[in-house]
Design a protein around this motif. Structure first.
Motif, PDB file in Angstrom:
ATOM      1  N   LYS A 133       0.816  -1.210   0.000  1.00 53.74           N
ATOM      2  CA  LYS A 133       0.000   0.000   0.000  1.00 53.74           C
ATOM      3  C   LYS A 133       0.851   1.262   0.000  1.00 53.74           C
ATOM      4  O   LYS A 133       0.418   2.315  -0.485  1.00 53.74           O
ATOM      5  N   MET A 134       2.048   1.173   0.550  1.00 52.56           N
ATOM      6  CA  MET A 134       2.911   2.346   0.650  1.00 52.56           C
ATOM      7  C   MET A 134       3.523   2.733  -0.701  1.00 52.56           C
ATOM      8  O   MET A 134       4.007   3.854  -0.865  1.00 52.56           O
ATOM      9  N   LYS A 135       3.500   1.831  -1.652  1.00 49.90           N
ATOM     10  CA  LYS A 135       4.116   2.102  -2.948  1.00 49.90           C
ATOM     11  C   LYS A 135       3.218   2.975  -3.816  1.00 49.90           C
ATOM     12  O   LYS A 135       2.010   2.759  -3.895  1.00 49.90           O
ATOM     13  N   LEU A 136       3.831   3.947  -4.480  1.00 51.06           N
ATOM     14  CA  LEU A 136       3.110   4.743  -5.458  1.00 51.06           C
ATOM     15  C   LEU A 136       3.124   4.019  -6.795  1.00 51.06           C
ATOM     16  O   LEU A 136       3.688   2.935  -6.926  1.00 51.06           O
ATOM     17  N   GLU A 137       2.539   4.630  -7.796  1.00 52.33           N
ATOM     18  CA  GLU A 137       2.414   3.958  -9.080  1.00 52.33           C
ATOM     19  C   GLU A 137       3.763   3.683  -9.733  1.00 52.33           C
ATOM     20  O   GLU A 137       3.877   2.796 -10.585  1.00 52.33           O
ATOM     21  N   ASP A 138       4.793   4.449  -9.337  1.00 59.07           N
ATOM     22  CA  ASP A 138       6.121   4.183  -9.883  1.00 59.07           C
ATOM     23  C   ASP A 138       6.826   3.054  -9.142  1.00 59.07           C
ATOM     24  O   ASP A 138       7.974   2.716  -9.445  1.00 59.07           O
ATOM     25  N   GLY A 139       6.120   2.457  -8.163  1.00 55.57           N
ATOM     26  CA  GLY A 139       6.677   1.341  -7.410  1.00 55.57           C
ATOM     27  C   GLY A 139       7.530   1.737  -6.229  1.00 55.57           C
ATOM     28  O   GLY A 139       8.025   0.873  -5.497  1.00 55.57           O
ATOM     29  N   ASN A 140       7.696   3.027  -6.035  1.00 59.42           N
ATOM     30  CA  ASN A 140       8.578   3.504  -4.964  1.00 59.42           C
ATOM     31  C   ASN A 140       7.815   3.869  -3.700  1.00 59.42           C
ATOM     32  O   ASN A 140       6.657   4.275  -3.743  1.00 59.42           O
ATOM     33  N   ILE A 141       8.509   3.750  -2.582  1.00 53.90           N
ATOM     34  CA  ILE A 141       8.021   4.187  -1.278  1.00 53.90           C
ATOM     35  C   ILE A 141       8.812   5.426  -0.885  1.00 53.90           C
ATOM     36  O   ILE A 141      10.044   5.409  -0.875  1.00 53.90           O
ATOM     37  N   TYR A 142       8.110   6.508  -0.585  1.00 46.91           N
ATOM     38  CA  TYR A 142       8.766   7.756  -0.234  1.00 46.91           C
ATOM     39  C   TYR A 142       8.516   8.179   1.217  1.00 46.91           C
ATOM     40  O   TYR A 142       9.270   8.961   1.769  1.00 46.91           O
ATOM     41  N   ILE A 143       7.429   7.659   1.807  1.00 49.42           N
ATOM     42  CA  ILE A 143       6.976   8.164   3.102  1.00 49.42           C
ATOM     43  C   ILE A 143       6.859   7.026   4.111  1.00 49.42           C
ATOM     44  O   ILE A 143       6.345   5.947   3.794  1.00 49.42           O
ATOM     45  N   LEU A 144       7.298   7.277   5.348  1.00 47.36           N
ATOM     46  CA  LEU A 144       7.129   6.336   6.448  1.00 47.36           C
ATOM     47  C   LEU A 144       6.094   6.906   7.407  1.00 47.36           C
ATOM     48  O   LEU A 144       6.368   7.855   8.139  1.00 47.36           O
ATOM     49  N   PRO A 145       4.874   6.346   7.403  1.00 53.08           N
ATOM     50  CA  PRO A 145       3.820   6.876   8.271  1.00 53.08           C
ATOM     51  C   PRO A 145       3.944   6.373   9.700  1.00 53.08           C
ATOM     52  O   PRO A 145       4.679   5.418   9.982  1.00 53.08           O
ATOM     53  N   SER A 146       3.228   7.036  10.590  1.00 51.89           N
ATOM     54  CA  SER A 146       3.133   6.586  11.977  1.00 51.89           C
ATOM     55  C   SER A 146       1.856   5.784  12.166  1.00 51.89           C
ATOM     56  O   SER A 146       0.889   5.943  11.426  1.00 51.89           O
ATOM     57  N   GLY A 147       1.861   4.932  13.175  1.00 46.94           N
ATOM     58  CA  GLY A 147       0.645   4.208  13.533  1.00 46.94           C
ATOM     59  C   GLY A 147       0.369   2.991  12.689  1.00 46.94           C
ATOM     60  O   GLY A 147      -0.766   2.762  12.250  1.00 46.94           O
ATOM     61  N   VAL A 148       1.397   2.172  12.438  1.00 50.47           N
ATOM     62  CA  VAL A 148       1.210   0.952  11.649  1.00 50.47           C
ATOM     63  C   VAL A 148       0.450  -0.069  12.497  1.00 50.47           C
ATOM     64  O   VAL A 148       0.906  -0.472  13.564  1.00 50.47           O
ATOM     65  N   SER A 149      -0.696  -0.477  12.003  1.00 51.77           N
ATOM     66  CA  SER A 149      -1.576  -1.316  12.815  1.00 51.77           C
ATOM     67  C   SER A 149      -1.009  -2.702  13.067  1.00 51.77           C
ATOM     68  O   SER A 149      -0.480  -3.353  12.166  1.00 51.77           O
ATOM     69  N   ASN A 150      -1.140  -3.151  14.312  1.00 55.75           N
ATOM     70  CA  ASN A 150      -0.766  -4.514  14.693  1.00 55.75           C
ATOM     71  C   ASN A 150      -1.854  -5.062  15.603  1.00 55.75           C
ATOM     72  O   ASN A 150      -1.628  -5.416  16.752  1.00 55.75           O
TER      73      ASN A 150
END
Length: 546
Positions: A133-150
């Protein structure tokens, strides 16, 4: 094309040498080999601080050889970020909040995929549930969000959106339980009538709201919540069809309620001109009777209120709906947020990128996650025989003091960094405030007075359990920069900010004409393009989570 996505000396020396191995650029290093980097946080106001000036941050520095100078937003965040984009000069780490897409579009963030895969196994594990889900259409991840659900745990106290009302008003009127918006405003009106000023002579503010910079939810979101929807948009749970609500009757009804409130002299007419700090000052003053919004947005003011001499100045949240029979959905279900968040900027040298990503990887370790959420075992919490994390009354009182939290590093190194949400694998809540044992111990005599009056054990017991949905939060959708959907997103915000004050503050006889004027302008916006993008995202999220 750019896309938007809505904390022994020998050990210290060893750790520093490992982190510095193979690195030749020492421009950020001090004489003792410690590297200091910059982090600008546009998502939060606060006191600028170096992480090593906190207890936990110093521990992290000793273990990684890295610390951060944190700068918080003052004034307009978009203007600040715009200046960065124009100059091409960025801090090493950046949370750009609403301007995240602009920074991505300008090439201001670097892809993180390879950095994480090669240097950060703990980060990779932390973000595994939302990696795709973190990947944009170019396949890259640019952002590290807070609150990753566990995992999900029902909070004992309301931290999300609700209609809040001053405890003094509830006590004075015999602890009424408002369920509809009319009942809610009736309590406010009665209290304001009987208490036009506070005990120190300041004028009572019956109802206020915040509309400043990116803080717009207090005005935008109520129609959906009052209608029993989750978040601030209308989504058919069967077909996943999406509709905006700003031009619908539910919004007209909401604005009509505020117009009536204003006509009675109960609406804070400074709502549309006050900035964030001025709003917080009002909430913490004890003058305000009611407001809507997520508790975290007013958290700094509410924390101040908890420390004053009058516990009845605090607030209690209610899941208000338009009319009886509507099922409230204020509590958030388990959700997988992928923006906003922090990113490494393009002006940061590769060697520094590695050091920083290793620091973040250290933060992602479970023991570090417990440090930045619970603090230090034996100082800020205890572990009982069953392995449950608990706090003594003294520790609860201590942790409520802002100065102590700041010194410990729980403020500087908490939210906005890579951090879990939900439950640790050992069953303890990531958020101490959600741990049932801590919440129960933290309730004071006035809390217990209200719990007993409403026949509940926790303050969220008056809220309906959330229905699990795979697409929360909807605002996490990817919107192409320059697209009709992005154009609508900006134009609608601008139109609403201009028009809603005219509608709410209008003479009641002019309300309908002001509404029609707004609706005519709104209907000319490409809102259907926005609905299509959000709907496609909602359906994609549903498929991914399956």
């Amino acid at each position: 094309m750019g896309k938007k996505k809505a904390a022994g000396l020998a050990a210290s020396v060893l750790a520093m040498s490992v982190f510095a191995a193979g690195c030749s650029d020492d421009s950020n290093a001090s004489e003792d080999g410690v590297y200091t980097y910059t982090f600008f946080n546009a998502s939060s106001t606060g006191t600028d601080v170096n992480t090593a000036d906190t207890t936990i941050g110093k521990m992290f520095e000793e273990e990684t050889g890295v610390n951060f100078d944190i700068e918080h937003i003052v004034g307009d965040s978009n203007q600040k970020i715009g200046t960065m984009i124009a100059s091409g000069e960025y801090p090493d780490l950046l949370n750009a909040q609403n301007a995240t897409n602009d920074v991505i579009d300008a090439g201001g963030f670097v892809p993180l995929n390879d950095l994480i895969e090669e240097h950060a196994p703990n980060l990779r594990k932390l973000y595994d549930p939302i990696w795709e889900k973190m990947k944009l259409e170019d396949g890259n991840i640019y952002i590290l969000p807070s609150g990753v659900s566990n995992g999900y745990i029902k909070p004992p106290n309301i931290g999300q959106s609700a209609f809040f009302i001053k405890r003094a008003a509830l006590k004075e009127q015999g602890y009424p339980h408002p369920k509809t918006i009319d009942e809610y405003f009736a309590i406010i009106e009665e209290y304001a009538k009987n208490n036009p000023t506070t005990e120190d002579g300041a004028e009572t503010i019956p109802y206020t709201l915040l509309q400043y910079d990116w803080h717009v939810g207090q005005l935008f979101d109520p129609p959906a919540f009052l209608s029993g929807e989750q978040e601030g948009i209308m989504i058919d749970r069967e077909t996943l069809e999406v509709n905006v609500h700003h031009n619908k009757e539910i919004t007209k009804t909401w604005l009509g309620k505020l117009n009536e409130l204003n006509d009675k002299g109960l609406f804070d007419r400074e709502s549309f001109t006050q900035n964030y700090d001025e709003y917080l000052a009002k909430i913490s003053s004890g003058r305000v009777v009611g407001w809507f919004g997520p508790r975290w947005e007013s958290g700094a003011a509410l924390d101040t209120l908890e420390l004053d001499d009058d516990p009845y100045n605090d607030f209690m949240g209610f899941p208000i709906v338009f009319e009886e029979g509507i099922k409230d959905q204020y509590l958030n279900p388990e959700s997988y947020v992928t923006s906003p968040g922090m990113g490494l900027t393009s002006g940061t040298d590769e060697e520094d990128q590695v050091r920083i990503i290793k620091f973040l990887d250290h933060m992602a370790k479970i023991e570090s996650q417990k440090l930045i959420t619970w603090g230090i075992e034996g100082e800020t919490y205890e572990v009982n025989e069953e392995g449950r994390f608990i706090r003594t009354e003294e520790q609860i009182a201590q942790i409520q003091e802002k100065e102590f939290r700041d010194e410990m590093g729980l403020t500087a190194l908490g939210w906005y960094w890579p951090i879990m949400a939900g439950v640790f694998d050992d069953g303890n809540s990531v958020d101490p405030n959600v741990q049932p044992e801590v919440a129960e111990m933290a309730y004071d005599e006035v809390d217990k007075e209200f719990l007993e009056a409403y026949d509940i054990e926790m303050f969220t017991d008056i809220f309906t359990e959330p229905e699990p949905v795979p697409y929360i939060p909807f605002w996490d959708a990817v919107i192409e920069t320059g697209s009709e959907a992005q154009l609508y997103d900006q134009q609608s915000r601008d139109l609403i900010k201009r028009s809603y004050p005219d509608i709410i503050l209008a003479d009641p006889g002019a309300f309908d004409s002001e509404w029609e004027k707004f609706k005519t302008s709104f209907d000319q916006l490409p809102y259907e393009a926005f609905e299509d993008v959000i709907e496609a995202s909602v359906k994609r999220e549903a498929e991914l989570m399956e």
